[in-house]
Write an enzyme that holds these catalytic residues in place. Structure first.
Site, PDB file in Angstrom:
ATOM      1  CE  LYS A  19      -3.633  -0.585   2.473  1.00 33.90           C
ATOM      2  NZ  LYS A  19      -4.705  -1.360   3.133  1.00 33.90           N
ATOM      3  NE  ARG A  89      -5.111   3.346   3.328  1.00 34.47           N
ATOM      4  CZ  ARG A  89      -5.013   3.337   2.095  1.00 34.47           C
ATOM      5  NH1 ARG A  89      -4.491   4.403   1.876  1.00 34.47           N
ATOM      6  NH2 ARG A  89      -6.393   2.594   1.282  1.00 34.47           N
ATOM      7  N   GLY A  98      -6.317 -10.640   7.850  1.00 35.46           N
ATOM      8  CA  GLY A  98      -6.195 -11.141   8.937  1.00 35.46           C
ATOM      9  C   GLY A  98      -5.363  -9.803   9.553  1.00 35.46           C
ATOM     10  CG  MET A 100      -5.166  -3.238  12.975  1.00 31.87           C
ATOM     11  SD  MET A 100      -4.556  -1.953  13.990  1.00 31.87           S
ATOM     12  CE  MET A 100      -4.536  -0.099  12.697  1.00 31.87           C
ATOM     13  NE  ARG A 333      -5.989  -3.673  -3.420  1.00 31.28           N
ATOM     14  CZ  ARG A 333      -6.294  -4.314  -2.711  1.00 31.28           C
ATOM     15  NH1 ARG A 333      -5.976  -4.726  -1.571  1.00 31.28           N
ATOM     16  NH2 ARG A 333      -8.293  -4.389  -2.398  1.00 31.28           N
ATOM     17  CG  HIS A 449      -7.644 -46.257  -6.581  1.00 32.46           C
ATOM     18  ND1 HIS A 449      -9.658 -45.883  -6.434  1.00 32.46           N
ATOM     19  CD2 HIS A 449      -7.152 -47.201  -6.826  1.00 32.46           C
ATOM     20  CE1 HIS A 449      -9.686 -47.117  -7.952  1.00 32.46           C
ATOM     21  NE2 HIS A 449      -8.044 -47.581  -8.165  1.00 32.46           N
ATOM     22  CB  SER A 765      11.017 -41.203 -17.242  1.00 30.81           C
ATOM     23  OG  SER A 765      10.638 -40.846 -16.889  1.00 30.81           O
ATOM     24  CB  THR A 768       9.919 -37.577  -8.493  1.00 32.36           C
ATOM     25  OG1 THR A 768       9.202 -36.950  -9.545  1.00 32.36           O
ATOM     26  CG2 THR A 768      11.469 -36.680  -9.802  1.00 32.36           C
ATOM     27  CB  CYS A 833       7.452 -39.962 -15.212  1.00 33.12           C
ATOM     28  SG  CYS A 833       8.184 -41.001 -14.988  1.00 33.12           S
ATOM     29  CE1 TYR A 853       9.470 -36.843 -20.636  1.00 31.92           C
ATOM     30  CE2 TYR A 853      11.663 -37.202 -21.556  1.00 31.92           C
ATOM     31  CZ  TYR A 853      10.902 -37.884 -20.224  1.00 31.92           C
ATOM     32  OH  TYR A 853      10.475 -38.842 -19.979  1.00 31.92           O
TER      33      TYR A 853
HETATM   34  P1  ADP Z   1      -7.617  -2.325   2.959  1.00 31.30           P
HETATM   35  O1  ADP Z   1      -6.795  -2.949   3.191  1.00 31.30           O
HETATM   36  O2  ADP Z   1      -8.554  -3.559   4.159  1.00 31.30           O
HETATM   37  O3  ADP Z   1      -8.172  -1.622   1.812  1.00 31.30           O
HETATM   38  P2  ADP Z   1      -7.603   0.496   2.994  1.00 31.30           P
HETATM   39  O4  ADP Z   1      -6.601   1.662   4.931  1.00 31.30           O
HETATM   40  O5  ADP Z   1      -7.359   0.233   1.670  1.00 31.30           O
HETATM   41  O6  ADP Z   1      -7.765  -0.761   4.165  1.00 31.30           O
HETATM   42  O7  ADP Z   1      -8.937   1.003   3.491  1.00 31.30           O
HETATM   43  C1  ADP Z   1      -9.974   0.715   4.060  1.00 31.30           C
HETATM   44  C2  ADP Z   1     -11.161   2.227   3.586  1.00 31.30           C
HETATM   45  O8  ADP Z   1     -10.575   3.644   4.059  1.00 31.30           O
HETATM   46  C3  ADP Z   1     -10.914   2.555   2.363  1.00 31.30           C
HETATM   47  O9  ADP Z   1     -12.420   2.717   1.839  1.00 31.30           O
HETATM   48  C4  ADP Z   1      -9.745   3.625   1.918  1.00 31.30           C
HETATM   49  O10 ADP Z   1     -10.677   4.408   0.728  1.00 31.30           O
HETATM   50  C5  ADP Z   1     -10.233   3.843   3.552  1.00 31.30           C
HETATM   51  N1  ADP Z   1      -9.358   5.678   3.713  1.00 31.30           N
HETATM   52  C6  ADP Z   1      -8.298   5.111   3.872  1.00 31.30           C
HETATM   53  N2  ADP Z   1      -7.180   5.811   4.020  1.00 31.30           N
HETATM   54  C7  ADP Z   1      -8.588   6.986   3.645  1.00 31.30           C
HETATM   55  C8  ADP Z   1      -7.749   8.244   3.614  1.00 31.30           C
HETATM   56  N3  ADP Z   1      -7.478   9.269   4.341  1.00 31.30           N
HETATM   57  N4  ADP Z   1      -9.473   9.493   3.822  1.00 31.30           N
HETATM   58  C9  ADP Z   1     -10.228   8.902   3.389  1.00 31.30           C
HETATM   59  N5  ADP Z   1     -10.443   7.409   3.133  1.00 31.30           N
HETATM   60  C10 ADP Z   1      -9.790   6.543   3.861  1.00 31.30           C
HETATM   61 MG    MG Z   2      -7.830  -1.064   0.074  1.00 28.64          MG
HETATM   62 MG    MG Z   3      -7.212  -4.201   5.454  1.00 26.46          MG
END
Ligand code: ADP
Ligand code: MG
Ligand code: MG
Length: 876
Positions: A19, A89, A98, A100, A333, A449, A765, A768, A833, A853
């Site tokens: 990110k 974030r 999983g 935060m 991404r 089997h 051949s 493995t 094989c 191969y």
């Molecule tokens: P995830 O990995 O779950 O996608 P994110 O951090 O990308 O977590 O996003 C969670 C939500 O919070 C998303 O909808 C993102 O657009 C929003 N968000 C994150 N940072 C900001 C920010 N600086 N301003 C407004 N919205 C935000």
């Molecule tokens: Mg996101």
């Molecule tokens: Mg997340």
């Protein structure tokens, strides 16, 4: 340990996380992104390695970046006028669930909420931000259960007689903020901190800790993600999609991620913040409608999507927010996609001149191709499974539960869809497997089997689903609380191992133009040949259609298991005198010949490796316990005469042939040297089939393979038998039928003395599967159901060595075998094989070792073609 967003770039992903690096790269190319900074993955790793204690100076460094950040924006965290609000974030190098959850609106406080209200002229918006913040912060950082907050909102709405959150007034929200504080105190035993800097410190710590939650650990191990990557923390200025009707938030893809089509794909919500879109509280609107509502931001978004896709040369998955008419991107991404979309996107991007073919090939996940070759579940099915077993053979099947092969065959042949449910299948069940949509077993591993047969035939199979309670007598199947009877419909997904009640929708196999074209590119760059393991003409034809360049392994004994042949095979085994055995073999010969004729026809012009008989003879006889019970029953019933006599004779033979360690017993070349007449019969059948096919104007390419050789002398003698028999058969033709003789290398000794063995071999051949068992000393069928999974989970072994080759042990033996073999027989052809021939990681090793191969099951052939191309490109 901390970087301003403007200091980063895409290359810094290991340090800044996906990110953080993605956002930094957007700034670099001039895409509008909120300001902020990133705490590195290394800082996280250092803290986690020290029991959660932060590295010296980390907080000072964070505060310095925060000061500069406040300076740049002219705002301060928690200030009563012009407050700075941020999101916190998490962002690991590889995106993983999983971790935060994001905290929005950090920086809001009793003072700054007033400032935000004034500045925005919208007190309701300010107080709504505040209560959202307390809710997220309390839940995510302080561990207050989510329902504690949502219960209060529900209770308040109840008192007010309203149903929508939007009906809450400023006074209501102010009241909620106070209530939330009380709720949090009640749960944590202390006041929530009121200083935003302290909140930020705790939020960063919470992100660090989320790297080490059990859930995250399990995910990492399941996906082979190293534990020491750590996660970065991104602190970014908030932009508000919930400021009113000129604001919005949304997500979009630059192409359709399920089909790959280049068309508008995305959703947005006016006057909404962050998670509102994904949380499903309000139904988002299709992106196209944004053109009417926010035309300028819409045009800029389309333009930005295009730029980002060109910049990365790949389909992007984008999060955006419009704050009072102004567009901001919050994340970009590489978009996850179906296999069909992956191929289409690759092909289209090449056609559009965005990337070259080699880049396109490297983008496609080989294992994903499997999806396309079998009917699969609609990815959006949204149904929870009843249980889960091993994903033994890919594809999905829907049908009525049946408990025995005869019923499966009868009803399947009558056109009904059935799923054969068994404790485990046996060779006697094959007709049922053929007629079924899939197989579900409660016992057995990936090489049980059922699993092997189903994979070979391209039938879906879920094996070893331990939760199944099958009562064959009562014709019932119980899975947890769900009781099913014969005739009830279930769906199995052999790609995931899941079992569902009822009929789920399937999507058909998709061998499209995209598939053919992209795999054609792969063929141009790969060095490794790709063959298939196939025992029948139909499998061979399928393999050829999927791009196989020959057969690397035909297991002749599978031909012995057929219902009308088994009695003849048994007669051959039980024969007391040589002429009885010869008579039985005479009857088997034309049957085998017919099989080989089919194979050579389907593979005309391409090599076909036929392995001489391999398994111990007892595999063709009844089970020892069952036969003992039969004799017992006949004796108890007072049945005398021929029936009892026959049963006793058979039992005596079964006893005589039973071995303590059949895998290491009388099988392979040992068996063939003991009963050369069996191998002779097979060689005759091969030669006659080849002659017949040649007479039809086709081009059979025969390769005869001797299994389980450990001593050069075994192969020398066996080759003698083969060559003499071959000469007898083809002599009449002038002996110009091309054929070669080689051996499997599946014992460590064979690899170590490969130079001596190669003197008698035209090819090697590497088997493995057995080579792994004999090298690591682990019996696959026993281990996969018991300790092996623990071994993998606990990190004692890096992966299941039967799925992905053990590089240091088995891989080393293959390397030695190839080197030594070629030292005495230059030009020795070498292949693999075992099932590793279809595993991308193993294929990479085989390429590097220099094998000629790999050979794998027909449905893995496309996977192997692509994986072989990728490793060839990588090593350039
Ligand atoms: P995830 O990995 O779950 O996608 P994110 O951090 O990308 O977590 O996003 C969670 C939500 O919070 C998303 O909808 C993102 O657009 C929003 N968000 C994150 N940072 C900001 C920010 N600086 N301003 C407004 N919205 C935000
Ligand atoms: Mg996101
Ligand atoms: Mg997340």
């Amino acid at each position: 340990m901390v970087y301003d967003l403007a200091e980063g770039s895409a290359e810094m992903k290991p340090l800044l996380g996906g990110k953080g690096a993605g956002v930094a790269e957007m700034i670099r190319v001039g895409v509008p992104v909120p300001d902020g900074f990133t705490v590195t993955t290394q800082a996280c790793v250092a803290a986690m390695q020290d029991g959660g204690r932060w590295p010296d100076g980390l907080w000072t460094e964070i505060e310095a970046h925060l000061d500069a950040f406040e300076e740049r924006t002219g705002r301060r965290l928690g200030a009563a006028r012009r407050p700075l609000l941020v999101s916190v974030r998490s962002g690991a190098v590889v995106s993983m669930p999983g971790m935060m959850d994001t905290i929005l609106n950090l920086g809001i406080s009793e003072e700054s909420v007033v400032g935000l209200a004034e500045e925005s002229g919208n007190p309701r918006f300010a107080w709504d931000c505040y209560r959202r913040f307390l809710q997220m912060y309390g839940e995510v950082v302080e561990g207050v259960p989510a329902h504690a907050f949502s219960d209060e909102i529900a209770a308040l709405k109840n008192r007010r007689g309203i149903t929508e959150d939007t009906g809450l007034t400023v006074d209501d929200l102010t009241e909620l903020v106070a209530t939330f504080r009380t709720v949090a105190r009640h749960h944590t035993g202390e006041e929530l901190p009121t200083d935003p800097r302290e909140q930020l410190r705790r939020a960063v710590q919470a992100v660090f800790s989320s790297w080490d939650t059990p859930r995250a650990g399990v995910y990492r191990r399941a996906n082979g993600i190293p534990d020491d990557l750590g996660t970065a923390v991104n602190v970014m200025q908030m932009v508000f999609g919930n400021r009113g009707d000129t604001s919005a938030t949304g997500v979009c893809f630059t192409r359709d991620p399920s089909t790959g089509a280049k068309e508008l794909y995305g959703e947005f919500l006016v006057n909404a913040q962050g998670e509102d879109v994904v949380a499903g509280i309000r139904t988002p609107r299709p992106l196209a409608e944004m053109e009417q509502v926010l035309p300028d931001a819409y045009r800029e978004l389309l333009d930005t999507m295009d730029r980002l896709e060109h910049h990365y040369g790949d389909m992007q998955d984008i999060e955006f927010t419009v704050d009072d008419g102004k567009l901001y991107l919050l994340q970009t991404r590489t978009g996850k996609r179906t296999a069909a979309a992956a191929l289409k996107v690759a092909r289209d991007l090449v056609a559009e001149g965005v990337i070259d073919r080699e880049t396109a090939l490297l983008r496609i996940e080989p294992a994903q191709l499997d999806q396309l070759l079998h009917p699969g579940l609609d990815p959006d099915h949204g149904t929870s499974p009843l249980t889960r077993g091993l994903n033994a053979s890919p594809g999905a099947g829907v049908g009525q539960v049946v408990f025995d092969a005869d019923t499966a065959a009868e009803r399947g042949e009558a056109g009904e869809a059935v799923v054969l449910v068994r404790w485990e299948t046996t060779p006697d069940d094959i007709h049922g497997v053929i007629a079924a949509q899939g197989v579900l077993t409660s016992h057995g591993g990936m090489t049980s089997h059922a699993a092997v047969v189903a994979r070979g035939m391209g039938r879906p199979c879920v094996a070893g689903a331990g939760d199944l309670r099958i009562d064959v007598e009562a014709r019932t199947l119980t899975i947890g609380q769900t009781a099913l009877t014969e005739g009830d419909t279930i769906t199995i997904d052999g790609s995931t191992g899941e079992v569902f009640a009822g009929a789920l929708d399937l999507v058909p196999p998709q061998i499209t133009d995209d598939f053919t074209e992209v795999l054609g590119w792969a063929d141009e760059v790969r060095r490794l040949g790709v063959r298939a393991n196939a025992d029948t003409g139909a499998d061979a034809a399928k393999a050829r259609e999927l791009g196989a360049e020959g057969i690397g392994l035909c297991r002749t004994e599978h031909m012995f298991m057929d219902a009308d042949r088994l009695p003849v095979v048994q007669a051959m085994i039980l024969a007391e005198k040589p002429d009885e055995r010869a008579a039985a073999l005479d009857r088997l010969l034309p049957m085998q010949q017919a099989d080989f004729t089919e194979l050579f026809t389907a593979m005309s012009g391409l090599p076909v490796t036929i392995r001489l008989i391999d398994p111990p003879l007892h595999e063709f006889l009844p089970d020892l316990v069952e036969q003992s019970l039969l004799v017992q029953r006949l004796e108890d019933a007072g049945t005398g005469g021929a029936e009892l006599e026959d049963a006793r004779t058979l039992l005596a033979h079964v006893k005589r042939l039973s071995e303590a360690n059949p895998m290491l017993g009388t099988r392979g070349v040992r068996l063939a040297l003991l009963f050369p007449e069996i191998a002779q019969m097979q060689v005759r059948a091969i030669a006659r089939a080849a002659r017949a096919v040649r007479a039809d104007g086709l081009d059979p390419r025969v390769e005869i393979m001797v299994p389980l050789v450990g001593f050069a002398e075994e192969l020398r003698r066996m080759r003698d038998v083969v060559e003499t028999t071959w000469a007898e058969e083809v002599g009449a033709d002038g002996g110009d039928l091309p054929h070669t003789v080689g051996t499997m290398i599946e014992l460590p000794r064979a690899a170590l003395v490969a130079d001596a063995i190669a003197e008698h071999a035209d090819f090697f051949s590497f088997g493995t599967n057995d080579l792994t068992q004999t090298t690591v000393g682990i019996s696959r069928d026993d281990a996969e159901g018991s300790f092996l999974h623990t071994y993998v989970d606990a990190g004692i072994v890096p992966a299941n060595p039967f799925a992905s080759v053990d590089v240091d042990g088995v891989g080393e033996l293959v390397r030695i075998g190839v080197r030594k073999g070629r030292s005495t027989t230059p030009g020795l052809k070498t292949g693999v094989c075992g099932e590793h021939g279809g595993d991308p990681a193993s294929i990479a090793l085989f390429h590097e070792i220099g094998l000629d191969y790999v050979s794998c099951s027909p449905y893995r052939v496309p996977v192997a073609r692509l994986a072989a191309a990728q490793v060839a490109l990588g090593s350039r």
